[in-house]
Scaffold this motif. Structure first.
Motif, PDB file in Angstrom:
ATOM      1  N   LYS A 244     -25.875  68.728 164.481  1.00  0.00           N
ATOM      2  CA  LYS A 244     -26.809  68.453 163.305  1.00  0.00           C
ATOM      3  C   LYS A 244     -27.557  69.804 163.188  1.00  0.00           C
ATOM      4  O   LYS A 244     -27.811  70.504 163.825  1.00  0.00           O
ATOM      5  N   ASP A 249     -37.133  70.174 159.236  1.00  0.00           N
ATOM      6  CA  ASP A 249     -37.195  68.771 158.825  1.00  0.00           C
ATOM      7  C   ASP A 249     -38.434  68.410 158.404  1.00  0.00           C
ATOM      8  O   ASP A 249     -39.403  68.285 159.489  1.00  0.00           O
ATOM      9  N   ASP A 268     -34.649  71.342 164.662  1.00  0.00           N
ATOM     10  CA  ASP A 268     -33.764  70.379 164.358  1.00  0.00           C
ATOM     11  C   ASP A 268     -32.387  70.659 164.060  1.00  0.00           C
ATOM     12  O   ASP A 268     -31.444  69.957 163.662  1.00  0.00           O
ATOM     13  N   GLU A 329     -32.457  61.779 157.791  1.00  0.00           N
ATOM     14  CA  GLU A 329     -31.477  62.633 157.107  1.00  0.00           C
ATOM     15  C   GLU A 329     -30.336  63.154 157.970  1.00  0.00           C
ATOM     16  O   GLU A 329     -29.511  63.281 157.549  1.00  0.00           O
ATOM     17  N   THR A 354     -30.299  66.194 167.406  1.00  0.00           N
ATOM     18  CA  THR A 354     -31.714  65.691 167.617  1.00  0.00           C
ATOM     19  C   THR A 354     -32.131  64.494 166.753  1.00  0.00           C
ATOM     20  O   THR A 354     -32.652  64.913 165.364  1.00  0.00           O
TER      21      THR A 354
HETATM   22 ZN    ZN Z   1     -34.200  65.485 161.553  1.00  0.00          ZN
END
Ligand code: ZN
Ligand code: BES
Ligand code: MN
Length: 478
Positions: A244, A249, A268, A329, A354
């Motif tokens: 990710k 974020d 993130d 997201e 995460t």
């Molecule tokens: Zn996130």
């Protein structure tokens, strides 16, 4: 700033040395005078585990670590002893230390691991250099350890440092494009190939998850393909790591609700950093395994053009998703990457993210939440690697009833579940986009620490790099 970690065949003279002793009866008498032995024994009576002797040209440290019931516990105690030793070396302003196992075994390797990881610091934006760590070099010696082992460990710890650096980099220095460039720079000269897909290529792939999360941004998303394919790879089908890469974020229009919860959301992209770090480590150490890394990268910001709760979006897989919370997201960008992974016919896909506060709340910073459809054998090999690296995994179930949490009335599924089992519904969402053996690692609790924890330090820990390295090397020799 790296900490040099090297091997020496013989004990260097007049250099500060830490002698590692597994039991009080195993003191290497020849290294000490009778007075010193008396002093050491008095200290050990008082339950000291670290005794210091001033030899004037250098310091001599005696580190006592008695073996625990299980080998992995002993190794972890040694890493922690490395952290304790680090505090003392810092106070003494030692710049080179030699580690010697008095029992001629491998203890120095684990103490070195804890010591080097403790010596990490992120100084890039300090203009006054006075705070730089004094310890520059760790030398491992002794007959129980080989130069090859030390070099391998050094490359692995270097990978953890670089992973931490990527995560600690502030968001104004790390757009998705900059993250791609930073990873490219990190992997240059390693033999890992990197292909960076830009906004237009992402659009033609119809990666609606990644594009929607990116929609509010003035910065392009990127989709990064990292490949380590050595000639002597022992696997016919690749292992794929998906990370990710949310560089920041805010939650988007569903703005993060908890006070201060945005402060550390530069972290993130810890999954992305771990993927890059793991590829760095296996390439540097020439691990004979074909491994591909996939990193969808974007920020999750706010603007009038952003995606909104209520939107129905169309994913790379062609499926539709009703977005009911723009702060969920990660699963949207990962879903596109997991669908993309199908084209490689992988033997196993592991995603690292995460992903949920729920995972962190469930197991804290002590463990990584794991779920997956891979067979029990693979999952237990990964758990064993977790025990060996002391990056422990807690498996959560993917029972089919949880799929109901994601039912949408107007689309194929919605991007959030209910108030309960939040880590699992996120995993369930990802599972929907897989058709191969797959494991999900939620590192929300372990990736970034707000208070220090031994050799993991404070802030970015590099969570899962040592875990994945151990696992992949075990797969290469299998
Ligand atoms: Zn996130
Ligand atoms: N990046 C967060 C998860 C997170 C939280 C990581 C805390 C590290 C520390 C993720 O994108 C997120 O916001 N998840 C939401 C999901 C929810 C809206 C279903 C969460 O966990 O609250
Ligand atoms: Mn979020």
């Amino acid at each position: 700033m790296r900490t040099e970690l090297t091997y020496a065949a013989t004990l260097p003279a007049n250099t500060s040395t830490a002698v590692l002793v597994p039991g009080r009866d195993q003191l290497p008498q020849e290294l000490f005078s009778q007075d010193e032995l008396d002093y050491i024994n008095r200290q050990l009576e008082l339950k000291s585990t670290l005794v210091v002797l001033n030899k004037y040209t250098h310091q001599l440290y005696l580190v006592l670590t008695e073996p625990r019931k299980k080998e992995n516990e002993t190794h972890e105690a040694l890493r922690k002893a490395g952290n304790t030793l680090h505090q003392r070396l810092s106070a003494d302003k030692v710049d080179t230390v030699v580690l010697l196992d008095a029992a001629d075994a491998e203890a120095a390797l684990f103490v070195a691991e804890g010591l080097v990881l403790s010596n990490y610091s992120f100084q890039r934006y300090k203009t006054e250099k006075a705070v730089a760590p004094t310890l520059k070099s760790v030398v491992v010696t002794g007959v129980g350890v080989t130069e090859t082992q030390v070099t391998e460990l050094s490359n692995l710890l270097d990978a953890v440092y670089q992973t931490r650096d990527l995560i600690n980099t502030p968001p104004n220095m790390q757009t998705a494009t900059q993250l791609s460039e930073q990873i490219q720079e990190m992997l240059q000269d390693t033999g890992v190939e990197i292909e960076i897909l830009d906004q237009v290529q992402i659009q033609s792939l119809k990666m609606g998850g990644l594009l929607s999360v990116n929609q509010a941004s003035d910065e392009s998303a990127t989709f990064n393909i990292l490949e380590w394919k050595p000639q002597n790879a022992t696997n016919a089908q690749p292992v794929i790591l998906v990370g990710k890469g949310v560089v920041y974020d805010t939650g988007g229009l569903s703005l993060k609700p908890t006070p201060n919860s945005m402060d550390y959301m530069k972290s993130d992209m810890s999954g992305a950093a771990a993927v890059a770090g793991t590829l760095y480590a296996i390439a540097k150490n020439n691990v004979p395994l074909h491994v591909i890394g996939l990193i969808p990268a974007t920020d999750n910001l706010i603007s009038g053009k952003g995606f909104a709760p209520g939107d129905v979006i169309s994913m790379h897989s062609g499926h539709t998703v009703e977005v009911l919370n723009t702060d969920a997201e990660g699963r949207l960008i990962l879903a596109d990457a997991l669908h993309f992974a199908k084209r490689y016919n992988p033997s196993l896909v592991i995603d690292i993210a995460t992903l949920t506060g729920a995972a962190a709340r469930a197991v804290g910073r002590e463990g990584i939440v794991m779920m997956g459809t891979a067979d029990e054998m693979l999952k237990s090999e990964l758990k064993l690697a977790g025990e060996a690296a002391h990056e422990r995994l807690v498996e959560f179930p993917l029972w089919e009833e949880y799929q109901d949490h994601l039912k949408s009335e107007i689309a194929d599924l919605k991007n959030i579940g209910g108030a309960e089992a939040g880590a699992i519904s996120a995993g369930k969402f990802l599972e929907f986009f897989t058709n191969y053996p797959w494991i999900h690692l939620d590192i929300a609790g372990t990736a970034y620490l707000l208070s220090p924890d031994s050799y993991r330090g404070k802030h970015a820990t590099g969570s899962s790099v040592r875990l994945l390295y151990h696992f992949l090397t075990s797969q290469a020799t299998a």
